[in-house]
Design an enzyme around this catalytic site. Structure first.
Site, mmCIF file in Angstrom:
data_model
loop_
_atom_site.group_PDB
_atom_site.id
_atom_site.type_symbol
_atom_site.label_atom_id
_atom_site.label_comp_id
_atom_site.label_asym_id
_atom_site.label_seq_id
_atom_site.Cartn_x
_atom_site.Cartn_y
_atom_site.Cartn_z
ATOM 1 C CG HIS A 28 5.127 -28.936 4.460
ATOM 2 N ND1 HIS A 28 5.598 -30.214 4.266
ATOM 3 C CD2 HIS A 28 5.703 -28.483 5.603
ATOM 4 C CE1 HIS A 28 6.404 -30.537 5.271
ATOM 5 N NE2 HIS A 28 6.497 -29.502 6.090
ATOM 6 C CD GLU A 68 -3.200 0.829 2.095
ATOM 7 O OE1 GLU A 68 -4.289 0.371 1.709
ATOM 8 O OE2 GLU A 68 -2.970 1.141 3.277
ATOM 9 C CE LYS A 126 -11.501 3.201 0.992
ATOM 10 N NZ LYS A 126 -10.950 4.144 1.957
#
Lengths: 428, 550
Positions: free
Chosen positions: B389, B358, B509
Site C-alpha cells: 500500500h 554500512e 562526528k
C-alpha cells in the site's frame, strides 16, 4: 440426627463440636482420635477442645478415620463436607458413592474451600427426585472466635437449588438460630459467590491499608495512629485493617485467584489483579527495609526470621511472606536463620523439594533465641504470641546489629528505640 | 594488478549480460521446466529460491568463475581463521567465533578466544538468571521488572529486531519483564519512556563498543540524572544496581561508573553491526531466555558451517551474493527492497540497511584504489503487505529496476486449527506469491487482452529472491541473519572492498563536536571559514533561542 463430617478443615471441627452439643450424633470420617490431642486447630481455637472432649465423653462423637469403609460413615442422613482446596476429587468420590448406595433422605452440606460452581457440579451426581440434596453453607468462621461464630452466628447463609431441602437445613441449624430471624436462603451459586465476594472484600481492605502504610512510610506518618482513628468510624470498622508484610495462606488465595479467573474468563479487568501483585510485593517489604538499611550491601551477613507460617497457630507455609524473604536473602548471598513454633518441618521439606539455591545457607532453629546468633537483623514475619515480649537483653547479646524489622507492627517502636534497637515497622 | 573490470571473468559476464538483458523472466521459465529445482537451494530449514532472478545456467557458471577468480574460498577460510580481514583497522572479524560451540579453537594473536567467549556467555547467564528469578534488586530492594536498552546502530538494531521477531519464545520467567529500546541522540525516545517508568524497578543496559558513542552516552547520562533526581540514594549505589555496561573498553565502563561485576565484554574483533551474537545480545537473552539465545547462536552456527564447508555452487550465501552482483554490476539494478511477509520481522529491513549499506557502501578497494564499478545498492524495506500500500506501485510500474527479497515462513500458528490468525498467515503468503509472480512475469501472468490500456499493463521482469523458513524459530532466525552476513562478506570480497570498517561515518562526528560550542554559547564567534548555508542556519537557530530567552 446422625451426621458424618468429611474433611479436616476448621469448619469440620467446629461444626462437629457444635452439632454434637445440640444432641446430634457425629462421625468424623476423615479424622482419627489422635487428632483430638495433637491437631493444631483443636489446640489453638478457644473452647473447642473442651467442647469436643465433653461431647466425646458423652458418646455423641466418634472418630472413624481408619474405619472409613465401615458403613456407618455412609448411612447417616446428613453429610457435612469440610474439605480443603485440593480435595475436590475426594468430594466427588464421596458424593458419587452416596448417590449410589444411600437410601432415603440425604442432605449434604458443602462447607469446603472449592471453586465457584463446585456445589452445582456435585449436585449433578445426586438424584433430587429420590430426596438427595446438597446445599452450600459458606463458612463465616474467623479463627480465634470460630466456635462462638458457629454457636451464635450473626447470620446463616444457605444456598440450595431445591427448595424441598430447606426444611431439612432449617431443622439442622435451628439450635443456632437464636439471634437471627431467619436463614438467608439463596441458590447454591449465590451462596458460593457470597463467600468469594466476602473474601475479596477482606483482601481489598488488607491491600488498602498496606498501600496506605507504604505511603505513610514516605511521608513520615505513623499508620498505626491513622488506622486507630480510621476504625473509630463505624462505616469502616476494625477488621482486616492491620498493616503488615502481606497476606498468604492457601484459602485466601484460592478465593482471590478464583475471582480473578472469573474476571479473566470474561476478559474483564479487575482491581484484584493489582491487589495480588501488590501483595506479592508487600511480602518483600521487610527485605527492602533491610536492603535499604544496609545500602544494598548485605552479602555475607546473617539474618533472622521469626515466623514462617502464613499466620500464627498454623504450620501451613503456603504463600507465606517468609518464603519470599528467605529467597531474596539467599539470592543476595546472605545466611538465614529461621524460627517458627510449628512450621519448620514444612519449611524443611519445601526447601528440600524445591532445591532453591544455596539451601546450606538456611538454618532452621528450634530455639527462637538461637536463631539470633550472629544476626545482623531480625525480621518478624508472623505474629506468633511468643514473639510479642521477647527477652530483649538476650536479643542484644546475640545479635551483631540490634536491628528489628517488624513485619506485623507488634512491637512498641519507642520502647525499642529507647533500649538501643534500630526499628523499622510497616508504615511507621 | 589488473582492475576487476578488466578481468576475464568480469568481461565474460559483461558479454553474457548483453544477451541476457534482452531475456524476460517469463521466457526463462518457459524455456526450462526445471528452473525452480535448478535455482532453489536448501540449508537446514531455510529454502532459498533464486529462480525468479534473471539468471541462467551460464550466468551462474560465469559468476562462479568470478568468485573463483577473486579467490573466494581462500577469503572465506581467512575470515573464519581469524586473519586480518579488516585491513584498515588491522583486525580480524570474528562474529563467527561467537557462535562456535564450547571446545573449538579460534586463535587471535596466538590465543584461543573461544574460552573467553564461553566465559562471557556464562556471565551473561548469571545476569539473566538474576533478573528472571526476580532477584536483581534495585537500590530500594525492589525486583527489576523493566529493562531500558540504550545503544545505537549495531548495539541497537540487532537486539531490537531479534526481540521483536522472537517475542513468542519468551519463557515464563521473562513474562514479567518490560523491554524498551532507546537510541535517538535527541533523547526523545528516552524522555517518553522515563515519564512512565518506576526508577526503583528499572535497569539500564548501556551498550557501546567504544563506550564513547555520543548518542548512547548522552542517553545514559540522562538516565543516570533521572535516577539521581528521584532519590537521595548514593550515586555509586544507583550505578551499581541500575546499570549494566557492554563494551570492548572495560576501562571506559569503569570510568563512567559501571560496577565491574556488571560489565560484559565484547572484543575489538567483533564489528558493531555483526555484534548481536556477543554480549550485545543480552536484551535478546533477557527477552527470549538464555536457552533461546543459545538456539539463535546455534542456528547461525549451522549457516557458518555450511558457508565455510560447502562448495561454491551449493553455497547459499555465495549464490545469493553473486546473483545480486549480477543484478548490480551487469543488469544495472541499483535498488534493493527487503520485504518480509511477517509482522514479526518488522525490523529486518532496518537491520539489513545497516548491515549492507554500512558494510559495502564503499568506493575504495582494499588496496586503496577507487573502484570503477557499482558496489552496494540503495536498500530499504517494509513489512511486505504494508509496503503493497506504499511503494509497490513503483516496483510494478515505475521506471526503476528494483530487486526484491521476499521473506516468509511456511508454517505459523500451526497449533491453532482453523483459526482466524492462521487464515491471516495464509493471506500473507498468498500475497507474497502473487506479488513476486506479478513482478517477475508482468502481463505474462495475466490472461492476454489486446484492449488493456497502457496504464493497466505490467512490464514484469523485476527479479526477486524468496527466502522460505519452515517456521520462524530462534534457530531459523539465526540461520537467516547469518545468511545475510555472509552474503555481505562475499560481495565485499568480489568487489575487493573492506566490509568491516565505516570511515564514512567518522568525520561527521568530529565536525559535530566542533560545531557544538556555537550552538551552546551564543557568544562564541562563528568560524569565518564556515560555508554560508551552515553559518546562516546557526544564526537562525541562535535568533530563535534568543527570542525564547527574552
Amino acid at each position: 440426627m446422625k451426621i458424618s463430617i468429611w474433611g479436616r478443615e476448621l469448619s469440620a471441627w467446629v461444626a462437629g463440636a457444635a452439632l454434637a452439643r445440640a444432641g446430634n450424633h457425629i462421625a468424623f470420617c476423615s479424622l482419627g482420635e489422635q487428632a483430638l490431642a495433637d491437631d493444631l486447630i483443636v489446640q489453638s481455637e478457644p473452647g473447642l477442645k473442651e467442647l469436643l472432649l465433653s461431647q466425646y465423653n458423652a458418646g455423641r462423637i466418634q472418630f472413624l478415620e481408619h474405619d472409613s469403609f465401615c458403613s456407618d460413615c455412609y448411612e447417616n442422613e446428613v453429610h457435612w463436607l469440610a474439605y480443603g482446596a485440593g480435595e475436590y476429587d475426594q468430594a466427588v468420590y464421596l458424593v458419587q458413592k452416596l448417590a449410589r448406595t444411600h437410601t432415603g433422605q440425604l442432605l449434604l452440606i458443602n462447607q469446603s474451600y472449592f471453586n465457584l460452581g463446585a456445589t452445582e457440579s456435585l449436585a449433578s451426581y445426586l438424584d433430587s427426585k429420590c430426596g438427595q440434596f446438597i446445599a452450600c453453607l459458606p463458612s463465616t468462621l474467623s479463627e480465634g472466635s470460630a466456635l462462638n461464630d458457629f454457636l451464635s452466628p450473626a447470620s446463616f447463609i444457605a444456598g440450595c437449588d431445591q427448595s424441598q431441602a430447606f426444611s431439612h437445613i432449617r431443622a439442622l441449624l435451628r439450635p443456632f438460630m437464636n439471634n437471627i430471624k431467619e436463614l438467608q436462603l439463596m441458590s447454591a451459586r449465590e451462596a458460593e459467590f457470597t463467600k468469594f465476594a466476602i473474601n475479596g472484600m477482606l483482601a481489598l481492605r488488607l491491600g488498602y491499608i498496606n498501600e496506605m502504610a507504604n505511603l505513610a512510610d514516605s511521608i513520615n506518618v505513623d499508620i498505626e495512629r491513622v488506622r486507630d482513628a480510621m476504625i473509630s468510624d463505624y462505616r469502616i470498622g476494625p477488621h482486616h485493617l492491620s498493616p503488615g508484610c502481606g497476606f498468604g495462606g492457601s484459602v485466601f488465595s484460592i478465593y482471590i485467584r478464583g475471582l480473578i479467573e472469573a474476571f479473566q474468563h470474561r476478559q474483564l479487568p479487575s482491581i484484584l489483579n493489582t491487589l495480588i501483585d501488590e501483595n506479592e510485593r508487600q511480602k518483600e517489604l521487610p527485605f527492602r527495609k533491610l536492603w535499604q538499611h544496609f545500602a544494598c550491601d548485605v552479602r555475607g551477613k546473617t539474618f533472622t526470621i521469626w515466623g514462617a507460617s502464613f499466620k500464627p497457630l498454623t504450620a501451613n507455609i503456603s504463600n507465606a511472606p517468609a518464603l519470599k524473604i528467605i529467597d531474596a536473602l539467599l539470592a543476595q548471598g546472605c545466611s538465614v536463620r529461621v524460627h517458627d513454633p510449628a512450621a519448620l518441618e514444612n519449611l524443611k521439606s519445601y526447601y528440600d523439594c524445591n532445591k532453591r539455591g544455596k539451601v546450606e545457607s538456611l538454618e532452621l532453629c528450634v530455639d527462637m533465641y538461637e536463631a539470633l546468633n550472629n544476626s545482623s537483623g531480625l525480621i518478624l514475619a508472623t505474629e506468633w504470641k511468643q514473639y510479642f515480649s521477647p527477652d530483649y537483653k538476650e536479643l542484644r547479646k546475640r545479635m551483631v546489629v540490634p536491628l528489628i524489622i517488624d513485619g506485623r507492627n507488634i512491637y512498641d517502636r519507642e520502647y525499642l528505640q529507647d533500649t538501643g534497637f534500630i526499628y523499622y515497622g510497616v508504615g511507621r | 594488478m589488473r582492475a576487476l573490470t578488466e578481468s576475464v571473468a568480469w568481461n565474460n559476464l559483461q558479454q553474457h549480460a548483453c544477451a541476457a538483458k534482452q531475456q524476460h523472466l517469463a521466457a526463462l521459465f518457459a524455456q526450462d521446466p526445471q528452473r525452480f529445482k535448478r535455482f532453489s537451494f536448501q540449508q537446514g530449514s531455510l529454502l532459498l529460491d533464486l529462480s525468479k532472478q534473471r539468471i541462467s545456467i551460464e550466468t551462474v557458471e560465469l559468476l562462479l568463475q568470478l568468485a573463483a577468480q577473486q579467490e573466494l574460498p581462500a577469503r572465506i577460510e581467512a575470515l573464519f581463521r581469524g586473519d586480518i580481514v579488516n585491513c584498515s583497522e588491522q583486525r580480524p572479524a570474528l562474529h563467527t567465533a561467537l557462535r562456535e560451540p564450547e571446545g573449538t579453537v579460534v586463535r587471535v594473536d596466538g590465543k584461543n578466544i573461544v574460552p573467553d567467549i564461553q566465559r562471557n556467555l556464562v556471565r551473561m547467564k548469571v545476569l539473566v538468571d538474576a533478573i528472571h528469578s526476580q532477584q536483581w534488586r534495585g537500590y530500594a530492594g525492589d525486583a527489576i521488572d523493566t529493562i531500558v536498552c540504550i545503544g545505537v546502530g549495531g548495539s541497537d538494531l540487532g537486539p531490537v529486531m531479534t526481540c521483536r521477531a522472537l517475542a513468542e519464545f519468551a519463557p515464563e520467567p521473562a513474562a514479567h519483564l518490560k523491554m524498551h529500546f532507546v537510541s535517538s541522540m535527541d533523547g526523545s525516545q528516552l524522555a517518553r519512556e522515563l515519564q512512565k517508568l518506576i526508577p526503583e524497578r528499572t535497569l539500564f543496559i548501556v551498550a557501546s563498543k567504544s563506550f564513547s558513542t555520543i548518542d548512547t552516552m548522552a542517553n545514559a547520562s540522562t538516565a543516570r540524572a533521572w535516577l539521581e533526581k528521584y532519590t537521595d540514594a548514593p550515586v555509586e549505589v544507583l550505578l551499581e544496581r541500575h546499570f549494566i555496561g557492554i563494551s570492548a573498553t572495560a576501562a571506559r565502563m569503569t570510568e563512567w561508573g559501571i560496577h565491574p561485576e556488571h560489565q560484559l565484554e565484547m572484543w575489538s574483533w567483533v564489528g558493531g553491526r555483526f555484534s548481536m551474537w556477543s554480549a550485545i545480545g543480552l536484551p535478546v537473552a533477557l527477552h527470549i531466555g538464555y536457552q533461546g539465545f543459545l538456539r539463535l547462536l546455534e542456528g547461525a552456527h549451522q549457516m557458518d558451517l555450511h558457508f565455510r564447508h560447502s562448495r561454491l555452487e551449493q553455497n547459499l550465501p555465495v549464490l545469493l551474493a553473486l546473483t545480486e552482483i549480477w543484478n548490480i554490476n551487469f543488469l544495472g539494478i541499483h535498488a534493493h527492497a527487503i520485504l518480509p511477509y511477517d509482522g514479526r520481522l518488522q525490523h529486518l529491513p532496518a537491520y539489513l540497511e545497516q548491515l549492507q549499506m554500512e558494510s559495502n557502501g564503499k568506493s575504495t578497494t582494499r588496496h586503496n584504489q577507487s573502484v570503477s564499478y557499482r558496489t552496494c545498492p540503495v536498500l530499504w524495506g517494509e513489512i511486505g503487505p504494508n509496503a503493497q500500500h506504499a511503494f509497490y506501485q513503483l516496483l510494478h510500474q515505475g521506471t526503476e529496476d528494483v530487486m526484491c527479497d521476499f521473506v516468509v515462513s511456511a508454517r505459523r500458528y500451526s497449533h491453532r486449527k482453523n483459526d482466524e490468525l492462521r487464515h491471516q498467515h495464509h493471506l500473507a503468503q498468498a500475497n507474497l506469491l502473487a506479488q513476486s509472480r506479478l513482478l517477475a512475469f508482468g502481463d505474462h501472468a495475466l490472461p492476454p487482452d489486446a484492449h488493456t490500456p497502457a496504464y493497466k499493463r505490467y512490464a514484469g521482469n523485476q527479479p526477486s529472491t524468496t527466502i522460505l523458513l519452515d517456521q520462524l524459530t530462534p534457530e531459523t532466525f539465526g540461520q537467516l541473519i547469518a545468511l545475510y552476513e555472509h552474503k555481505v562478506f562475499v560481495q565485499a570480497m568480489v568487489w575487493d572492498i573492506n566490509p568491516f570498517d565505516q570511515w564514512g561515518v567518522e568525520q561527521g562526528k568530529v565536525m559535530a563536536t566542533q560545531l557544538m560550542p556555537v550552538l551552546t554559547d551564543s557568544s562564541v564567534a562563528l568560524d569565518a571559514e564556515l560555508d554560508s548555508s551552515t553559518a546562516n542556519l546557526v544564526r537562525a537557530i541562535r535568533h530563535e533561542q534568543k527570542q525564547e530567552n527574552i
